[in-house]
Design a protein around this motif. Sequence first.
Motif, PDB file in Angstrom:
ATOM      1  N   PRO A  56      37.043  41.529  36.943  1.00 53.04           N
ATOM      2  CA  PRO A  56      37.146  41.338  38.396  1.00 53.04           C
ATOM      3  C   PRO A  56      38.071  42.373  39.028  1.00 53.04           C
ATOM      4  O   PRO A  56      39.020  42.846  38.406  1.00 53.04           O
ATOM      5  N   MET A 114      34.370  37.606  41.063  1.00 47.72           N
ATOM      6  CA  MET A 114      33.624  38.834  40.795  1.00 47.72           C
ATOM      7  C   MET A 114      32.571  39.127  41.849  1.00 47.72           C
ATOM      8  O   MET A 114      31.721  40.001  41.647  1.00 47.72           O
ATOM      9  N   VAL A 145      33.633  44.024  41.184  1.00 44.28           N
ATOM     10  CA  VAL A 145      33.900  44.245  39.765  1.00 44.28           C
ATOM     11  C   VAL A 145      34.340  45.694  39.545  1.00 44.28           C
ATOM     12  O   VAL A 145      33.818  46.619  40.170  1.00 44.28           O
TER      13      VAL A 145
END
Length: 606
Positions: free
Chosen positions: A468, A476, A442
């Motif tokens: 993401p 993610m 992330v």
Amino acid sequence: MKRLLAAKRAFVLSTVLAAGGITSASANEDLQKLMDDPNQWVSQTGDYANQRYSKLDQINKDNVGDLQVAWTFSTGVLRGHEGSPLVIGDVMYVHTPFPNIVYALDLNNDGKVLWKYEPKQAADVVPVMCCDTVYRGVAYGDGKIFLHQADTKLVALDAKTGEEVWSVVNGDPSKGETNTATVMPVKDKVIVGISGGEFGVRGSVTAYNMSDGSLAWRGYSMGPDSDTLIDPEKTTHLGKPVGKDSGTNTWEGDQWKIGGGTTWGWYSYDPELDLIYYGTGNPSTWNPAQRPGDNRWSMTIFARNPDTGMAKWVYQMTPHDEWDYDGINEMILTDQEFNGEQRKLLTHFDRNGLGYTLDRDTGELLVAEKYDPAVNWTTGVDMDPNSDTYGRPAVVAKYSTEQNGEDVNSTGICPAALGSKDQQPAAYSPKTETFYVPTNHVCMDYEPFRVSYTAGQPYVGATLSMYPAPDSHGGMGNFIAWDNINGKIKWSIPEQFSVWSGALATAGDVVFYGTLEGYLKAVDANTGEELYKFKTPSGIIGNVMTYTHGGKQYVAILSGVGGWAGIGLAAGLTNPNEGLGAVGGYAALSDYTALGGTMTVFALPN
């Protein structure tokens, strides 16, 4: 044979529970024996080394695909369920998030509730908790179950009856001091941390005497040497003495008094070296322009003596942290060969995206490599012992959140503030000499702003958004296998959401982990091939554990979505910038799971 095994374990447990007056040395010896018994799960981390490895192999890579649900237990509480149950003898101990209920379940009688302890805590502690009302579990030692409540009250319960033996208050929620972490019993003491870095508290680790709860020592993360329990001549940082007032001279004025560095992660212990290990969190505030300097000793690995609290060595991973990369993740202890020499190693997967390997005796830095290829805020760590910047990460200017003293929106920073891995613990298999790591994939935009300190009020000073990592698999998270000697990923499993569950490795060459959608997964320890998955009633942010009962191996997991990644669901938040930026990043999670606290226990069919 099964009855004999059960009787033997019941005798061991009753002997330990009855030994309230035994010496600290024998109490610790008994706890170590229980940890060494793979049929039980006596510590949240499996053992003092934090390896989260089980020698049980009845469930193995050839038959794990046949797993079935054996039984379930509803905790009666929503919000995020982190940590795991404990199994000691024929009793399972299950905890919940706030209000931190503890259940003792009789494994000989279909999980009948033997006793239930429900603390009476003021509800006003909930708004002071940063990232959900999670709790990472109870601990056991000297015949007692130790519960560190959200309001920082540490309670010792009689493991047989659930009656309170003693209690002590560790912090002050009116100042923002709370607790989300488990504790670690060591020798005759209980080691306790504190949460609240987002409220400008000053982090500390405290040891209470196990017998009566009296204070033994307290070591702060920053402050004068007398507060940090640092000897300026004997305590080292990368092999050199830290010098006088190291915990204050990299702070402006007295900002260290509200400096953060909280200690809400995991603790490990080496009985041979007689040292405990843990990490400290982010400095306060999140606006780095307001706290010039390295901000020692936030973002630091500490090695301390458990009897006195004195620090032997420290290593600051992210000086002058600009991204909220707390250093609280677990320290995993292994004895391995490094460059042809057998070494006592410590491996740590930091929020900052770097996987560290150190000599846990001396604090020598051996490896510092990215364990997610998306990490971009640094080009790497200076590994030259003769360099003036030895051990420091080189910051990429465009991803700094402090641009020429101005508060600007820095974009595309990887990882996000929740790190390439948060507190969800990794596992290590001595069979494969591999670490199995749940990770976040992330990135974030980060805009600091000026903030003033008021006791008990948020002291953050930044607005975040998360998403993401770009140019990747679109998800993610990844679940990876890591080589800590060479600092390399062996294999990686992409996941749609961050892997927020603690892993478990077993002698059956199986590795277990959970997903935010709610799947318990089992993969081949050597290849990462998926061998089994089952969707539990809610998203998993708990840690997988295993035990035997009646000669049969079981695997158990707490499900109940929440934590930082699931704070939107847990707290009913909808603004994308709420939850310190996580609500928007994980908005799609509601399409796959809902709230609920359940323990699911798995076994092979008869």
